[in-house]
Design an enzyme around this catalytic site. Sequence first.
Site, short mmCIF file in Angstrom:
data_model
loop_
_atom_site.label_atom_id
_atom_site.label_comp_id
_atom_site.label_asym_id
_atom_site.label_seq_id
_atom_site.Cartn_x
_atom_site.Cartn_y
_atom_site.Cartn_z
N GLU A 46 0.93 -1.25 -0.10
CA GLU A 46 0.08 0.02 0.12
C GLU A 46 0.82 1.36 -0.09
O GLU A 46 0.52 2.24 -0.67
CB GLU A 46 -0.79 0.03 1.00
CG GLU A 46 -1.81 -1.19 1.28
CD GLU A 46 -1.26 -2.19 2.19
OE1 GLU A 46 -0.18 -2.52 2.07
OE2 GLU A 46 -2.20 -2.81 3.07
N THR A 102 20.50 -36.55 -2.47
CA THR A 102 20.67 -35.90 -3.86
C THR A 102 21.89 -34.75 -3.68
O THR A 102 22.70 -34.51 -4.78
CB THR A 102 19.42 -34.95 -3.80
OG1 THR A 102 18.13 -35.81 -4.10
CG2 THR A 102 19.44 -34.17 -5.00
N ALA A 159 13.82 -38.95 -3.44
CA ALA A 159 12.74 -39.87 -3.05
C ALA A 159 12.38 -39.97 -1.78
O ALA A 159 11.25 -40.13 -1.24
CB ALA A 159 12.87 -41.19 -3.63
#
EC number: 3.5.4.26
Lengths: 325, 325
Positions: B56, B201, B259
């Site tokens: 705003e 990973t 996974a």
Amino acid sequence: MLSSADDARYMAAAIALSQRGRGRTGTNPNVGCVIVKKGVIVGRGWTQPGGRPHAEAMALADAGKAARGADIYVTMEPCDHDSERGPTCSRLVIEARPARVIIATLDVDSRTRRHGIDRLGEAGISVSVGILEQEAHRAMAGFFTRMEHGRPHVTLKLALSLDGCIARADGTSKWITGAVARRHAHLERARCDAILVGSGTLEQDQPGLDVRLPGLENRSPQPVVLGEAEPPENWVQISFPEEISGLADTNWLLVEGGAQTAASFLRADMVDRLLLYRAPIIIGGGLPGIADYGLESLDSAHGHWRREDTRDLGEDRLEIYERAA
Amino acid sequence: MLSSADDARYMAAAIALSQRGRGRTGTNPNVGCVIVKKGVIVGRGWTQPGGRPHAEAMALADAGKAARGADIYVTMEPCDHDSERGPTCSRLVIEARPARVIIATLDVDSRTRRHGIDRLGEAGISVSVGILEQEAHRAMAGFFTRMEHGRPHVTLKLALSLDGCIARADGTSKWITGAVARRHAHLERARCDAILVGSGTLEQDQPGLDVRLPGLENRSPQPVVLGEAEPPENWVQISFPEEISGLADTNWLLVEGGAQTAASFLRADMVDRLLLYRAPIIIGGGLPGIADYGLESLDSAHGHWRREDTRDLGEDRLEIYERAA
């Protein structure tokens, strides 16, 4: 004078009719035919169960004398080789004296290829070939696959979770997909001559493989098992995917898994179409839908499948892929 | 008099602007605001990096004196609690003397909830609440998830083959999806505060997790590793999914696998959105995208995910699912 848009519309109607015979015409093509006179369809026909009468014979009988001077739309070149089972369609068409014959695709049977259209032309009938050829080819793909590769057209159907499982790790698979998707799968069964599962699926699930749709119960395909399992009565048993070439009266084969069977058909490069019913669920560590089929590298996985259609079936999503050219 | 269709259109613009701050507003909501006078947008704003100035304040500064008598569209109720970092938005709005304030959704912060709109009403400004509320809620879901659950909003992203694999059995995963899908995934990274992978990973792929899009390199999220792997410099390490609650300045978290990590977040019921990039390839016997997460039965797998969007990205398909209410 008809526009080519009109021609395409009537041919689309003939193609739609061709699907009525699908899975019941043996090794004959499932052809569709409409006869149009002054903007009115005066005859409709499709190849009948067992392969005879042919679509043109049915449509001409439907039209009667109205066929004279009319336009005949047929999804494949009218047959032109003599058979003990009836006169050639080229002769029937010539006798009906239409103004034009519009053909989606030529036959690939050397006994007819181009002979059908030549015969019509010699009789003074205007002939057009090639309208919606690709769509017609797809609609009669079972016949064309048999002519080209000497085996039925193979659809591999799988009901999968988002993470690609066909069952929980303990083998539970009822249900992955919802009622609408399962009914659609039964409709696909009704459109095939034969349906195949592997020995493991037969022993574990004892599937009926019938068509459980009201009014279509008699459209259940011939059940086939791949592998060593003891086949139930009236089932056919084969030992290798290549043996599907010998299945009697089969243009359209539906392979319903499991993972090893899917892999064996992929390894043999015998899957023409994938019918994937995808449920909005995650199983996690479940049984994968497709086992190792000998993929040599990720690069070599690309370029083989083209998405042909997707649609919602209740909560589930159907994805249809076809072999990329 | 504006129609409600106009109101919805301007609010949609405010929601679109709100996305510019996404992933950079810390624990503040990424709000958007447009100011409209006589059918012209005279001011636009969104929450700035770090959370201040608010939307705003930006839009009012943009509009200047034009805000007087105008309509202010803002995706969330203006703040009404004092802060060392600046005046409340309710005060700024009142000082600007607009005709109306149109709000998509109320704040959930008890320091402001309803106080903002009450303050505006007491000042004689017309206030409407609830236009495109659901869309606004989704656009600022990071903030709402933090307020409701005390943790960031979690998107689980996976690049999958048709058969649900994220890699070949040997771990090869370059590439499942094509260039367009991979770029889209980088855009999703740019919209998150933090990005997380599991130890496996990290060790196997050593992913950069940065945003490799021209002009957006500085939008790379904070990298986080779940588990025991040695984290690279500047990474954050956590041991359990629950510890994401403690990540600093994080409303939006992207979980990129593998996974086991996907399964651990699912097991903790901490996945709010699935971002599935689906490539038209079959791997067969590869590494599944999601490991066992403790699903008790197939029945209990249903009803958790609602498809929110799908789109083509080159040859690939993006499927977005959200937690069903």
